[in-house]
Design an enzyme around this catalytic site. Structure first.
Site, PDB file in Angstrom:
ATOM      1  N   GLY A  13      45.224  40.731   9.713  1.00 14.70           N
ATOM      2  CA  GLY A  13      45.896  39.498   9.316  1.00 14.70           C
ATOM      3  C   GLY A  13      45.002  38.461   8.665  1.00 14.70           C
ATOM      4  O   GLY A  13      45.331  37.270   8.668  1.00 14.70           O
ATOM      5  N   MET A  92      51.482  48.060   6.393  1.00 18.52           N
ATOM      6  CA  MET A  92      51.082  49.411   6.013  1.00 18.52           C
ATOM      7  C   MET A  92      52.188  50.432   6.272  1.00 18.52           C
ATOM      8  O   MET A  92      51.956  51.510   6.818  1.00 18.52           O
ATOM      9  CB  MET A  92      49.798  49.793   6.776  1.00 18.52           C
ATOM     10  CG  MET A  92      48.657  48.812   6.558  1.00 18.52           C
ATOM     11  SD  MET A  92      48.242  48.500   4.820  1.00 18.52           S
ATOM     12  CE  MET A  92      47.223  49.921   4.485  1.00 18.52           C
ATOM     13  N   HIS A 109      48.020  44.084  -2.710  1.00 18.24           N
ATOM     14  CA  HIS A 109      47.336  45.380  -2.653  1.00 18.24           C
ATOM     15  C   HIS A 109      45.927  45.233  -3.226  1.00 18.24           C
ATOM     16  O   HIS A 109      45.747  44.605  -4.279  1.00 18.24           O
ATOM     17  CB  HIS A 109      48.115  46.438  -3.438  1.00 18.24           C
ATOM     18  CG  HIS A 109      47.504  47.797  -3.320  1.00 18.24           C
ATOM     19  ND1 HIS A 109      47.388  48.458  -2.108  1.00 18.24           N
ATOM     20  CD2 HIS A 109      46.938  48.611  -4.245  1.00 18.24           C
ATOM     21  CE1 HIS A 109      46.791  49.624  -2.301  1.00 18.24           C
ATOM     22  NE2 HIS A 109      46.507  49.734  -3.586  1.00 18.24           N
ATOM     23  N   ASP A 150      52.823  50.639  -3.569  1.00 21.87           N
ATOM     24  CA  ASP A 150      51.982  49.606  -4.177  1.00 21.87           C
ATOM     25  C   ASP A 150      52.219  49.526  -5.689  1.00 21.87           C
ATOM     26  O   ASP A 150      51.276  49.507  -6.492  1.00 21.87           O
ATOM     27  CB  ASP A 150      50.500  49.881  -3.858  1.00 21.87           C
ATOM     28  CG  ASP A 150      50.244  49.853  -2.359  1.00 21.87           C
ATOM     29  OD1 ASP A 150      50.699  48.907  -1.703  1.00 21.87           O
ATOM     30  OD2 ASP A 150      49.609  50.785  -1.852  1.00 21.87           O
TER      31      ASP A 150
HETATM   32  C1  GAR Z   1      44.199  44.023   2.782  1.00 23.69           C
HETATM   33  O1  GAR Z   1      43.048  44.438   2.083  1.00 23.69           O
HETATM   34  C2  GAR Z   1      45.454  44.312   2.000  1.00 23.69           C
HETATM   35  O2  GAR Z   1      45.307  44.081   0.618  1.00 23.69           O
HETATM   36  C3  GAR Z   1      45.646  45.784   2.314  1.00 23.69           C
HETATM   37  O3  GAR Z   1      45.384  45.862   3.689  1.00 23.69           O
HETATM   38  C4  GAR Z   1      44.402  44.879   4.029  1.00 23.69           C
HETATM   39  C5  GAR Z   1      44.908  44.070   5.189  1.00 23.69           C
HETATM   40  O4  GAR Z   1      43.942  43.139   5.611  1.00 23.69           O
HETATM   41  N1  GAR Z   1      46.959  46.234   1.966  1.00 23.69           N
HETATM   42  C6  GAR Z   1      47.192  47.456   1.501  1.00 23.69           C
HETATM   43  O5  GAR Z   1      46.339  48.297   1.388  1.00 23.69           O
HETATM   44  C7  GAR Z   1      48.644  47.725   1.127  1.00 23.69           C
HETATM   45  N2  GAR Z   1      48.749  48.995   0.545  1.00 23.69           N
HETATM   46  P1  GAR Z   1      44.358  41.924   6.549  1.00 23.69           P
HETATM   47  O6  GAR Z   1      45.205  42.519   7.678  1.00 23.69           O
HETATM   48  O7  GAR Z   1      43.059  41.388   7.061  1.00 23.69           O
HETATM   49  O8  GAR Z   1      45.119  40.941   5.725  1.00 23.69           O
END
Ligand code: GAR
Length: 201
Positions: A13, A92, A109, A150
């Site tokens: 998050g 996810m 993404h 994505d």
């Molecule tokens: C982030 O890097 C986001 O862009 C990625 O997951 C991470 C979550 O980090 N999302 C994806 O890969 C979607 N396909 P966070 O929980 O610290 O925000």
């Protein structure tokens, strides 16, 4: 009234935190009214609680639950918060039309459009750089019109070039910094372009 956002998270998050911080400092033209996770132990839920934001958890009943059934339950939970925009920030799990037809949804993404869809995009970009297949990656925010991975109309991007002596850690740090800034900018853009700040409920 400002735009009502519901943010969906599956883990840490940090991007949710960027939205919460921007909101607290008056840099976000929207209010995070709830955070919903498909994982009960997602740290994003703790971040939301610490900020006094409502949280909900919608986990899969069991492996046999159809994707559309889960998405309907998720949508019903999200709908209770009356969002004008749903933000996927480290969410996810693929969403189907059972959810996407109910709200405008945007997704963050960590890759440029068309590159590295799916999980571990940052690691895969780093591997590609090490194999001289690319010299840059980046982050994007896009609309989620369907269950493509994505993939959808692009709202905003930031390029993140590789630099000499980059390690996965140094590259990842720059990518996260870029996405924290881009997500705030993209939400503000969407709110302004769709006049969401004037139609609050
Ligand atoms: C982030 O890097 C986001 O862009 C990625 O997951 C991470 C979550 O980090 N999302 C994806 O890969 C979607 N396909 P966070 O929980 O610290 O925000």
């Amino acid at each position: 009234m400002t735009c009502r956002l519901v943010v969906l998270v599956s883990g840490n998050g940090s991007n949710l935190q960027a939205l919460l911080d921007a909101s607290a400092s008056g840099q976000l033209s929207a209010d995070v009214v709830a955070v919903v996770s498909n994982k009960a132990d997602a740290f994003g839920l703790t971040r939301a609680s610490n900020a006094g934001i409502a949280t909900d958890v919608v986990e899969r009943h069991d492996k046999a639950e159809a994707r559309a059934d889960f998405d309907r339950r998720l949508a019903n939970t999200v709908a209770r918060h009356q969002p004008q925009l749903v933000v996927l920030a480290g969410w996810m799990r693929l969403l189907t039309s059972a959810f996407l037809d109910r709200f405008p949804v945007i997704n963050l993404h960590p890759a440029l459009p068309g590159q590295f869809p799916g999980t571990h995009a940052i690691d895969r970009a780093f591997d590609a750089w090490q194999q001289n297949q690319t010299d840059r990656s980046g982050v994007m925010v896009h609309w989620v019109p369907d269950d493509g991975v994505d993939n959808g109309p692009v709202i905003a991007t930031t390029e993140v070039p590789f630099v000499e002596h980059d390690t996965l850690e140094s590259f990842e740090k720059r990518m996260h910094e870029a996405e924290h800034a881009l997500l705030v900018d993209a939400v503000n853009l969407v709110v302004a372009e769709n006049s969401l700040e004037t139609t609050g409920q």
